[in-house]
Design an enzyme around this catalytic site. Structure first.
Site, PDB file in Angstrom:
ATOM      1  N   GLU A 189       0.841  -1.203   0.000  1.00 16.24           N
ATOM      2  CA  GLU A 189       0.000   0.000   0.000  1.00 16.24           C
ATOM      3  C   GLU A 189       0.872   1.248   0.000  1.00 16.24           C
ATOM      4  OE1 GLU A 189      -3.352   2.175   2.820  1.00 16.24           O
ATOM      5  OE2 GLU A 189      -2.289   0.429   3.557  1.00 16.24           O
ATOM      6  N   HIS A 190       1.907   1.249   0.833  1.00 15.68           N
ATOM      7  CA  HIS A 190       2.855   2.363   0.899  1.00 15.68           C
ATOM      8  C   HIS A 190       4.247   1.840   0.565  1.00 15.68           C
ATOM      9  CE1 HIS A 190      -0.373   3.505   3.812  1.00 15.68           C
ATOM     10  NE2 HIS A 190      -0.295   4.623   3.126  1.00 15.68           N
TER      11      HIS A 190
END
Length: 202
Positions: A189-190
């Site tokens: 996600e990051h």
């Protein structure tokens, strides 16, 4: 669990830019940071509610909560389940799992900052994950020591420590190419690459 004005900004501002006429926000707490951010953004409909109940209220509407066309934003496992169950009844952004971060760090990375980045994600939820990929065993060891050190003073250590112990890792790869291959396969996600010039070696 914590007031996240960044989440409020990341969901409200795109709607404003897109010209959405009615924007309603749900927050389980009346934290001054959330109220202040909503005020600065010009949000006029702010409801103190959260969890699956908030998703249901926006999906169907109530006597006081308007029915939404689309529900966006993160939440815990119950929020994710409610969004999944009600997709089609109401538009949703996506079904988000527990938050995660993957860092590809150069051997000369700052272990204090890398540990802080990992803990900043780990403190979100016991199911969150924080991963560090590096080609340097020395850096890996220094980051591990920093995580232990920073946990001792972290106000959210109860959650962060469980996330670090159960779902997180520091991986020493054989090469930068291998680290990037792992990052691509994991598709976090990051994704954080603190020193982008490090990628010039590929």
């Amino acid at each position: 669990r914590y007031p996240l004005p960044s989440t409020l900004m990341m969901t409200v501002i795109p709607a404003q830019v897109a010209g959405v006429k009615t924007i309603a926000v749900a927050s389980p707490s009346r934290h001054p940071v959330i109220l202040g951010t909503a005020g600065l953004l010009g949000v006029r409909q702010l409801f103190q509610m959260g969890g699956a109940q908030a998703i249901a209220a926006f999906a169907f509407g109530t006597a006081t909560v308007p029915k939404a066309n689309r529900i966006v934003g993160p939440g815990n496992i119950y929020v994710a389940a409610a969004k999944k169950l009600l997709a089609g009844e109401v538009g949703i952004d996506f079904i988000a799992g527990p938050t995660e971060i993957l860092i590809v760090a150069a051997p000369d990375g700052d272990p204090r900052w890398l540990a802080a980045d990992m803990l900043a994600q780990a403190e979100h939820d016991r199911d969150a994950s924080a991963l560090l990929l590096t080609t340097s065993l020395r850096l890996a060891q220094r980051v591990a020591r920093q995580i232990e050190r920073q946990l001792t003073t972290l106000s959210t250590r109860a959650v962060a420590a469980r996330s670090i112990a159960a779902n997180s890792a520091i991986v020493v790869s054989r090469s930068l190419d291998e680290a990037l291959e792992i990052a691509n396969r994991f598709a976090p996600e990051h994704l954080v690459v603190p020193d982008a010039s490090y990628l010039d070696q590929v």
